[in-house]
Every structure is written in C-alpha cells, then in structure tokens.
Design a protein around this motif. Sequence first.
Motif, PDB file in Angstrom:
ATOM      1  N   ARG A 103      -9.730 -19.624  46.247  1.00 16.33           N
ATOM      2  CA  ARG A 103     -10.546 -19.675  47.475  1.00 16.33           C
ATOM      3  C   ARG A 103     -10.644 -21.115  47.954  1.00 16.33           C
ATOM      4  N   THR A 104     -10.148 -21.354  49.167  1.00 16.50           N
ATOM      5  CA  THR A 104      -9.998 -22.715  49.656  1.00 16.50           C
ATOM      6  C   THR A 104     -10.643 -22.871  51.026  1.00 16.50           C
ATOM      7  N   ALA A 105     -11.440 -23.935  51.189  1.00 15.49           N
ATOM      8  CA  ALA A 105     -12.028 -24.222  52.502  1.00 15.49           C
ATOM      9  C   ALA A 105     -11.560 -25.595  52.953  1.00 15.49           C
ATOM     10  N   ALA A 106     -11.636 -25.854  54.242  1.00 13.01           N
ATOM     11  CA  ALA A 106     -11.282 -27.166  54.786  1.00 13.01           C
ATOM     12  C   ALA A 106     -11.914 -27.285  56.158  1.00 13.01           C
ATOM     13  N   LEU A 107     -11.997 -28.492  56.652  1.00 16.91           N
ATOM     14  CA  LEU A 107     -12.542 -28.741  57.990  1.00 16.91           C
ATOM     15  C   LEU A 107     -11.439 -29.486  58.737  1.00 16.91           C
ATOM     16  N   TRP A 108     -10.824 -28.889  59.698  1.00 15.35           N
ATOM     17  CA  TRP A 108      -9.640 -29.517  60.319  1.00 15.35           C
ATOM     18  C   TRP A 108     -10.017 -30.334  61.553  1.00 15.35           C
ATOM     19  N   PHE A 134     -12.323 -27.456  48.142  1.00 15.93           N
ATOM     20  CA  PHE A 134     -12.374 -27.879  49.534  1.00 15.93           C
ATOM     21  C   PHE A 134     -11.313 -28.967  49.678  1.00 15.93           C
ATOM     22  N   VAL A 135     -10.453 -28.827  50.686  1.00 21.47           N
ATOM     23  CA  VAL A 135      -9.401 -29.829  50.878  1.00 21.47           C
ATOM     24  C   VAL A 135      -9.848 -30.827  51.946  1.00 21.47           C
ATOM     25  N   ALA A 136      -9.931 -32.126  51.557  1.00 21.79           N
ATOM     26  CA  ALA A 136     -10.337 -33.178  52.509  1.00 21.79           C
ATOM     27  C   ALA A 136      -9.162 -34.131  52.714  1.00 21.79           C
TER      28      ALA A 136
END
Length: 421
Positions: free
Chosen positions: A355-360, A330-332
């Motif tokens: 597999r990469t998640a993030a909250l923009w 997860f990229v923060a």
Amino acid sequence: MNYRAPRGTYDILPEDQAYWRFVTEQTRQVCELYGYEQIDVPVFEQTALFERGVGETTDIVEKEMYTFLDRSDESMTLRPEFTAGICRAYAERKLHGRPQPLRLYTIGPAFRYERPQAGRYRQFHQVDVEVLGSQDPAIDLEVMQVAWQIYEAVGIKGLSFQVNSTGCPACRPGYIQTLKSWYEQRLDGICGDCRRRYGQNPLRLLDCKKEACSAMADEAPRIAKSLCNDCDDHFGRLRSYLDALDRPYEVNHRMVRGFDYYTKTVFEVWAEGIGAQNAVCGGGRYDGLIGMVGGPETPAIGFASGIERIILTMKQEGIEPPDTPKPSVFVAYLGAEAKKAAVLLAQELRTAGIRTAALWEDRSLKAQMKQADRLGAGCVLIIGEDEVKDGVVTVRRMADSTQATVPRADVVEAVSGGDAP
Ligand code: AMP
C-alpha cells in the motif's frame, strides 16, 4: 446553486467506513458460517410486486414507497425491503428446483419515504437473511441464531429478543374478529390513527405507541389463545428450542409487525439507548408470500436488520471497529528528475502489493512528511537528486524517525515485510 443531499439521506464519509466495513464483513462471515449464499436483487422492481407482496394496507405501500413511471410509462418502485424481490427471484428463476431449503442473504440499500430522525432514514441499508422451502421451527430458530451471532460478532450486548406468533390464514381471521369485537366498545378511548386501523388493519391496533392506546392494547385479547393447532404446535416447538438454547428472549403478545405477509413466527430485536427507533432487526415467517407472487406454495422465513442501527448501537456501547488499513509506505521526492524516479518506484511498490501513498504536488519535503504522518504511513521513501545520482533511496521509519540508505534495486524487497529496514 448549492446542492444538498436529499432529506433522509446522508454520505458515508471515509472516516465512517471502518464501521461499515466491519459490520458488513462480520455479517458475511456469520452468514457463510451458517451456510447462507449471497443473492442480489434489483434496487427497483415493478410496483405491483410490492403492492401485492408487502400488502396494500401497510404503511409502506400506503405512504412510504418511492414510485415512479419509467420512460415506457411502467410503474416502478425503489425497493422498500428485500423479501418481495427475493421471492420474485425464487419464483422467476425457479430456485425451487435447487436443493431445499435455500439459505440466502443480501446486503444493500432500501428506500422508504419516512419522517427522518435519529436511526430512521429515507435511504437506509439492511442485511437481509431468508430461508426458503422449510416449515420446520428449527429453521425459525436458526434464522434467529444468525441474527444473534451477527450482533455478537460486532460486539453488541444488551439486546432484547421479542418473539410472537401471528397465526395463519386459518386462525388469524378468527382472532381479528375477536380483537375487533373487543375494541368495538372502546373506540372512544383510542387515537384517530387507531380508529383508522380498526377499520383497515386491526392487528396494528396492538403496536400503537401512544400511551392510552398502548395501555388498552395490553388488556386486549391475546392471539396465543386463538392459534390453530398447527400454529400453536409450531410456536410451542420454537419456544422449546429457544429455552434449550438458553438465550434470553421474551414472548411479546403485542408484536404483530408492519407487513401483511407474516404467518406464524414473528420476531424483533430491540436495543436500548438508541432513541425511539430502537428496533435493530425485524423478521418472521411468510408461508404464503411465494405462492402470492407466482411461485409454488413454499414456506419461508427471514429477517432484516438495519445497518445504521447496528452502527448506532455499537457507538452507543462504545464499540470501535478495527482501523481501516493505512498506507505502508509514502513516496516523497524533491526535484523533477526525482519525481520521475518516484513515480516509477510507486508503481513498482503497488505492483508488489504494497500500500503506497504519495503527493504529486511538488511540495516541500516537510509538507510531504506531514502528509505521510497524517495518513499514518509506516515509512517514507525519499528520493532527491543525490539519491537518483547514487542509485539509492532514503528510507525513514516513522515510528522512531530512524533513517537508512538502501540500494534502489533492493528497496521494494526491503519494505515488503511491512517494516522498514
Ligand atoms: P422492517 O423491514 O421494517 O421490518 O425493518 C427491519 C429493520 O430495518 C428495522 O429493525 C431497522 O433496523 C431497519 N429499518 C427499517 N426502516 C428503517 C429506516 N427508515 N431507517 C433506518 N433503518 C430502518
């Protein structure tokens, strides 16, 4: 205006997908293990194909089809089953010119206007398996083995295999006559539906679920005694193969199935504890159908199994599918500069197949960590102003909350093993 899904339909939400993915993947693997090739046919076909193929006096054609006129005023129907469409493709696309028998499977939605209840929907899904171009009872056995192995692959136990022979155009009319003569004296003892069946589709008298009708059907003459030599021999050989296999099955004299096209072998698989709709699978031989829809006379056999009912049975037996994949990272980020760096990092990670998640949404670090946790990410890559300035990324491993500082240039490599440094 509040819109609702049509009655008898439902959404397969993300949390339900693990079951669907597991069942369809296992099904594909088993079909391919047996050498079956995938085919896909249209979701709608000309109405006449189903009227002819499924049979004018069946429940499906009489009252369950989704039929509509298209904009050229041609009558079309959403497929209520797959066999008719596959036979149409076999004839139209000259699949009989290929090495026979042809082993095919398909997976997809089918549509019937039925009264919805647990395990019965108006849009449902089937895995459908067909072998075209062989009349050997060993093929009947093979098709049943495919069904068996699919249930084994998803972990279902406690199923009951029901087998019968429904005769052929040579011997079935004689049996129907015997059955009608027997029922003629007993019409007062059966339900209204059965009296209608007596006139239109007498074989269906045998599978009425009402108590009085069912008791009577138990006593009715059995088709086994009316089979011609060919059908009797075919059924005898199939049973001898089944016995040799040592898998439990039952000969069910009352099972006739709801389609007109079946000849010789018919079978169903029943599961206990999933309610009134307990058939997970139904199939049989249809040696006359391909000829009927315009192809060369070709013997064939197949089955369809309802995916919803497979999943219901799995849930009933407490079988859980493997988890769907979670994000590895997860990229923060914190701040506008860091956001730009984070967008690039996420792009690089995905290009590397991670597999990469993030909250923009420019949320606090705490909120981003919470989201990473909720998604089950293996680690969080944190980029703040300091990290941008120093050309590094902070890598936090979620399992034990340890943190490390990794040079930006090395970070994709560092997390690509699936594990944080
Ligand atoms: P059939 O094509 O009627 O022989 O059905 C084959 C299998 O499809 C059944 O054994 C069920 O598992 C499934 N099935 C048939 N109709 C429905 C329905 N309306 N809703 C859910 N599953 C169904």
